[in-house]
Design an enzyme around this catalytic site. Structure first.
Site, PDB file in Angstrom:
ATOM      1  CB  SER A   8      60.016 -88.721 -29.278  1.00  0.00           C
ATOM      2  OG  SER A   8      59.406 -87.607 -29.861  1.00  0.00           O
ATOM      3  CG  MET A   9      64.896 -86.433 -24.981  1.00  0.00           C
ATOM      4  SD  MET A   9      65.464 -87.104 -23.429  1.00  0.00           S
ATOM      5  CE  MET A   9      65.164 -85.740 -22.351  1.00  0.00           C
ATOM      6  CB  CYS A  10      64.747 -86.042 -30.950  1.00  0.00           C
ATOM      7  SG  CYS A  10      65.822 -86.077 -32.367  1.00  0.00           S
ATOM      8  CG  LEU A  11      68.495 -82.610 -26.825  1.00  0.00           C
ATOM      9  CD1 LEU A  11      68.331 -81.243 -26.230  1.00  0.00           C
ATOM     10  CD2 LEU A  11      67.688 -83.599 -26.043  1.00  0.00           C
ATOM     11  NE  ARG A  53      68.295 -82.521 -33.639  1.00  0.00           N
ATOM     12  CZ  ARG A  53      68.561 -81.409 -32.983  1.00  0.00           C
ATOM     13  NH1 ARG A  53      69.815 -81.040 -32.801  1.00  0.00           N
ATOM     14  NH2 ARG A  53      67.597 -80.674 -32.525  1.00  0.00           N
TER      15      ARG A  53
END
Lengths: 383, 157
Positions: B90-93, B97
């Site tokens: 996962s990529m969360c930034l 967000r």
């Protein structure tokens, strides 16, 4: 709603990506559809709401005063957008302003479904048939024998029945309604038509059949494809030519302007500037002549700048260019003087040579005369 | 009404993206009947250690989209400080967000941001701190591993 043409991106809601519907403006001037905004705020908690675009806080207290309807002109622009009638699938082809679409559907659209006028019948019917009483009974198409509701029979006969023949208005052939369009467009031999060479001067007019016969023999028609490509090529050339012409004019203007600046203080080289120099000399007081005459060209060029034909953006660069041209002039004059000098020297040398020759001639003559005199004297003395 | 509007927006965005796909990306629906799951094949940007690799990403749009952010995950393993090194990838930034997501953000912007992250990882906001450490301290070693992984998992030649 389906919009007829693409909508300006400024009228699109950032949330639903559709043209605004009841646009509301927040305190931060960001605008969204009323429904989108409500939907967005539903997910937020606490006493403040956050603008979906800039995350600016909006106090929930006095919320009504902080959001307002968009200015009237925005709403007007939105209401002026053309949309397709929602009944377009049923057959309504109208394009209506968005603000009037509700009226159209409710009051005017022929394809809006209304309640059947018969009290006992609960089915719907299109507005355009609604005044003919209850049409909800099965019947049979009198042409093709298909059975259907009476309310559908008009549409069927009008558009889809393959057995209902009508007469072509041109060739009096009988054919089914759905085929008529194609018949008129490409088959019927009696449709009025014109020679394909018509744009190029062929006056022939007739029916499709006679035109087809005519086209075979018509010189203009056979030439028509060629002529039309030629015409297109010509138009293209013309366009290119106009562009070039404009460029040329621009360049020529620039060139003369440059020449004027460079040679304005050198009347013999440019006739036009000489005449302008003459004009300026009239402007100067008549009492100052002689010495002033030298200054006049300079003055003229300065005037040329101040009246401003094309020249330079600052006086300094203008002066610099003037200086440059003066220097050029000086070197040219120098060259001329040197040339003149050498020419006169050569001339003088030639002249001297010739006089020398003449002198020797004369000397020789004198000598011979002296000899003769001497001889005569001696003979006289001897006598 | 709300879901109808959301679906309309998603369909619109999908239409826009398939008509003019962003460079180095192929976008399609995982399942034609479900507009909430997108599959993206992203080419590793040139002059990055991921060059030549083809990364499969899954973009999941929540029911509340566009009021909730989309979820972006790498299906292909990738050595990157901002992508979790597990089976989720996962990529969360940034804008992904939930407290920074704004409804006006478009999926196209999300995809472009992901691609930019491949060019320039964000070590300040990393999910894999050890990779971020290496990225900051020993760039050469990081690039070497990233290249190896790209070769191994993203069939780079």
């Amino acid at each position: 709603l389906e919009y007829v043409s693409p909508v300006d991106s400024n009228l699109i809601c950032a949330i639903c990506q559709c043209p605004f519907n009841q646009p509301m403006q927040l305190v931060c001037d960001h605008t969204f559809c009323n429904d989108c905004l409500k939907q967005c705020f539903k997910n937020q908690e606490g006493t403040t709401r956050i603008c979906p675009a800039c995350r600016g806080p909006i106090e929930i207290l006095n919320f009504k005063s902080k959001t307002r309807k968009s200015p009237r002109y925005v709403i007007q622009m939105l209401d002026d957008l053309l949309v397709r009638c929602p009944n377009s699938k049923a057959g309504c082809e109208s394009h209506v302003k968005r603000g009037e679409i509700e009226d159209h559907v409710d009051k005017y659209c022929d394809y809006s479904v209304l309640e059947c006028s018969d009290d006992e019948c609960t089915q719907g019917i299109w507005r355009k048939y609604s005044e003919q009483g209850c049409l909800h009974f099965m019947t049979m198409c009198e042409d093709c024998g298909e059975s259907m509701m009476q309310k559908d029979i008009f549409e069927h006969q009008e558009k889809t029945c393959l057995k209902r023949f009508i007469r072509c208005q041109h060739c009096s052939d009988e054919l089914a309604k759905p085929h008529l369009k194609q018949h008129l467009a490409s088959i019927c031999p009696m449709v009025p038509a014109r020679c394909t060479g018509q744009p190029f001067g062929c006056p022939f007019e007739g029916t499709r059949a006679t035109v087809n016969a005519h086209v075979i023999s018509c010189v203009i028609a056979t030439m028509a494809p060629y002529l039309s490509t030629q015409k297109a090529a010509f138009e293209e050339q013309d366009k290119a030519n106009k562009v070039l012409q404009r460029k040329l004019d621009l360049f020529e203007g620039g060139l003369t302007a440059m020449q004027n600046i460079l040679y304005s203080d050198n009347p013999p080289t440019a006739a036009s500037s000489a005449s302008r120099a003459a004009e300026t000399s009239i402007d100067t007081p008549m009492t100052e002549t002689g010495a002033m005459a030298v200054d006049i060209p300079n003055r003229h060029s300065q005037q040329g700048m101040s009246t401003g034909t094309p020249p330079f953006d600052t006086p300094i660069s203008h002066l610099l260019s003037l200086h440059e041209s003066l220097r050029e002039e000086l070197s040219r004059l120098e060259n001329t003087i040197a040339e003149l000098d050498s020419r006169t020297t050569v001339m003088i040398l030639n002249e001297g040579q010739r006089s020398k020759d003449e002198m020797t001639h004369a000397n020789a003559a004198i000598n011979s005369m002296r000899m003769q005199l001497h001889w005569l004297m001696s003979t006289r003395l001897q006598q | 009404m709300a879901t109808a509007g959301a679906n309309k927006r998603i369909a619109k965005e999908l239409n826009e993206i398939t008509r003019e796909p962003p460079s180095g990306m192929k976008v399609r629906l995982v399942d034609e009947s479900n507009v909430h799951k997108w599959e993206i094949i992203m080419d590793g940007p040139a002059s990055s250690p991921y060059e030549g690799g083809h990364f499969k990403l899954l973009l999941t749009l929540p029911i509340e989209y566009p009021f909730k952010p989309p979820i972006l995950s790498f299906q292909t393993k990738i050595y990157h400080p901002n992508v979790s090194n597990d089976d989720k990838g996962s990529m969360c930034l940034g804008m992904l967000r939930s407290d920074e997501w704004k409804p006006p953000n478009k999926i196209l912007a999300v995809l472009n941001m992901a691609r930019n992250l491949l060019v320039e990882p964000n070590a300040e906001d990393a999910i894999e701190t050890s990779i971020a450490e290496q990225y900051r301290g020993d760039r050469k070693a990081f690039e070497k591993t990233a290249k190896e992984w790209t070769k191994k998992y993203a069939n780079a030649k």
